[in-house]
Design a protein around this motif. Structure first.
Motif, PDB file in Angstrom:
ATOM      1  N   THR A  51       0.689  -1.055   0.460  1.00  0.00           N
ATOM      2  CA  THR A  51      -0.124  -0.298  -0.089  1.00  0.00           C
ATOM      3  C   THR A  51       1.203   0.908  -0.147  1.00  0.00           C
ATOM      4  OG1 THR A  51      -1.707  -1.321   1.408  1.00  0.00           O
ATOM      5  CG2 THR A  51      -1.713   1.031   1.240  1.00  0.00           C
ATOM      6  N   GLU A  52       2.228   1.048   0.761  1.00  0.00           N
ATOM      7  CA  GLU A  52       2.900   2.075   1.151  1.00  0.00           C
ATOM      8  C   GLU A  52       3.505   2.954  -0.276  1.00  0.00           C
ATOM      9  OE1 GLU A  52       2.471   5.269   3.040  1.00  0.00           O
ATOM     10  OE2 GLU A  52       0.914   3.692   4.014  1.00  0.00           O
ATOM     11  N   VAL A  53       4.001   1.884  -1.060  1.00  0.00           N
ATOM     12  CA  VAL A  53       4.577   1.392  -1.988  1.00  0.00           C
ATOM     13  C   VAL A  53       4.629   2.192  -3.184  1.00  0.00           C
ATOM     14  CG1 VAL A  53       6.671   0.325  -3.284  1.00  0.00           C
ATOM     15  CG2 VAL A  53       6.428   0.291  -1.455  1.00  0.00           C
ATOM     16  N   GLU A  54       3.140   1.722  -3.304  1.00  0.00           N
ATOM     17  CA  GLU A  54       1.586   2.075  -3.958  1.00  0.00           C
ATOM     18  C   GLU A  54       1.465   3.908  -4.871  1.00  0.00           C
ATOM     19  OE1 GLU A  54       0.830   0.748  -6.581  1.00  0.00           O
ATOM     20  OE2 GLU A  54       0.691  -1.368  -6.673  1.00  0.00           O
ATOM     21  N   LYS A  55       2.026   4.531  -3.253  1.00  0.00           N
ATOM     22  CA  LYS A  55       1.402   5.930  -3.083  1.00  0.00           C
ATOM     23  C   LYS A  55       3.212   6.774  -3.790  1.00  0.00           C
ATOM     24  CE  LYS A  55      -0.793   6.124   0.674  1.00  0.00           C
ATOM     25  NZ  LYS A  55      -0.621   5.587   2.446  1.00  0.00           N
ATOM     26  N   LEU A  56       4.243   5.704  -4.650  1.00  0.00           N
ATOM     27  CA  LEU A  56       5.046   6.071  -4.516  1.00  0.00           C
ATOM     28  C   LEU A  56       5.462   6.327  -5.832  1.00  0.00           C
ATOM     29  CD1 LEU A  56       7.928   3.979  -2.724  1.00  0.00           C
ATOM     30  CD2 LEU A  56       7.490   5.912  -2.179  1.00  0.00           C
ATOM     31  N   ASP A  57       5.941   7.164  -6.654  1.00  0.00           N
ATOM     32  CA  ASP A  57       6.029   8.165  -7.798  1.00  0.00           C
ATOM     33  C   ASP A  57       7.443   7.272  -8.663  1.00  0.00           C
ATOM     34  OD1 ASP A  57       6.680   9.136 -10.114  1.00  0.00           O
ATOM     35  OD2 ASP A  57       7.825  11.290  -9.479  1.00  0.00           O
ATOM     36  N   LYS A  58       6.260   6.564  -9.213  1.00  0.00           N
ATOM     37  CA  LYS A  58       7.025   5.319 -10.131  1.00  0.00           C
ATOM     38  C   LYS A  58       7.843   5.910 -11.479  1.00  0.00           C
ATOM     39  CE  LYS A  58       3.749   1.954  -9.330  1.00  0.00           C
ATOM     40  NZ  LYS A  58       2.403   1.185 -10.174  1.00  0.00           N
ATOM     41  N   THR A  59       7.898   7.458 -11.226  1.00  0.00           N
ATOM     42  CA  THR A  59       8.588   7.385 -12.533  1.00  0.00           C
ATOM     43  C   THR A  59      10.752   7.716 -11.991  1.00  0.00           C
ATOM     44  OG1 THR A  59       8.819  10.289 -11.964  1.00  0.00           O
ATOM     45  CG2 THR A  59       7.740   8.672 -13.356  1.00  0.00           C
ATOM     46  N   LYS A  60      10.625   7.739 -10.903  1.00  0.00           N
ATOM     47  CA  LYS A  60      11.883   7.766 -10.487  1.00  0.00           C
ATOM     48  C   LYS A  60      12.170   6.648 -10.759  1.00  0.00           C
ATOM     49  CE  LYS A  60      11.094  11.694  -7.758  1.00  0.00           C
ATOM     50  NZ  LYS A  60      11.616  12.838  -7.673  1.00  0.00           N
ATOM     51  N   ASN A  61      13.817   6.548  -9.727  1.00  0.00           N
ATOM     52  CA  ASN A  61      15.258   5.166 -10.059  1.00  0.00           C
ATOM     53  C   ASN A  61      14.677   5.315  -8.520  1.00  0.00           C
ATOM     54  OD1 ASN A  61      15.107   5.479 -13.075  1.00  0.00           O
ATOM     55  ND2 ASN A  61      16.941   7.441 -12.481  1.00  0.00           N
ATOM     56  N   PHE A  62      15.145   3.984  -8.012  1.00  0.00           N
ATOM     57  CA  PHE A  62      14.046   3.610  -6.138  1.00  0.00           C
ATOM     58  C   PHE A  62      15.898   2.507  -6.302  1.00  0.00           C
ATOM     59  CE2 PHE A  62      10.230   4.439  -7.494  1.00  0.00           C
ATOM     60  CZ  PHE A  62      10.041   5.143  -6.382  1.00  0.00           C
TER      61      PHE A  62
END
Length: 103
Positions: A51-62
């Motif tokens: 749930t928390e990860v889903e809130k992150l900006d997927k365009t970033k480099n993790f």
């Protein structure tokens, strides 16, 4: 997902203007120190982790790390499965980290 050595991870991170550092360790582990500017989401939260990860900006480099590199590898795989394209696992994890540490 890419597995990066400590040196590769640090060098790539330094040059990356679109980086997001994700610490997937437990709060107790984080108390022992963490990589500066990292965000902690404990992978042991299970569904709440997702749930928390889903809130992150997927365009970033993790840039993902844990204590030894195992959980962060799992986190990268989970993230890739839900649409994150650029995830980098820190091989050897925080216990082998020789870069800067915040407390």
């Amino acid at each position: 997902m890419a597995d990066l050595s400590q040196q590769e991870w640090e060098e790539q991170l330094e040059k990356d203007d679109n980086a997001f550092i994700l610490d997937v360790r437990t709060p107790e582990e984080v108390e022992e120190g963490y990589i500066p500017n990292s965000t902690n989401i404990d992978i042991y939260l299970g569904h709440d982790f997702l749930t928390e990860v889903e809130k992150l900006d997927k365009t970033k480099n993790f840039y993902v790390y844990c204590r030894s590199g195992n959980r962060s590898g799992q986190a990268c795989a989970i993230m890739n499965s839900i649409g994150f394209e650029n995830t980098y696992n820190l091989v050897g994890g925080f216990m082998n980290w020789e870069g800067e540490v915040a407390e």
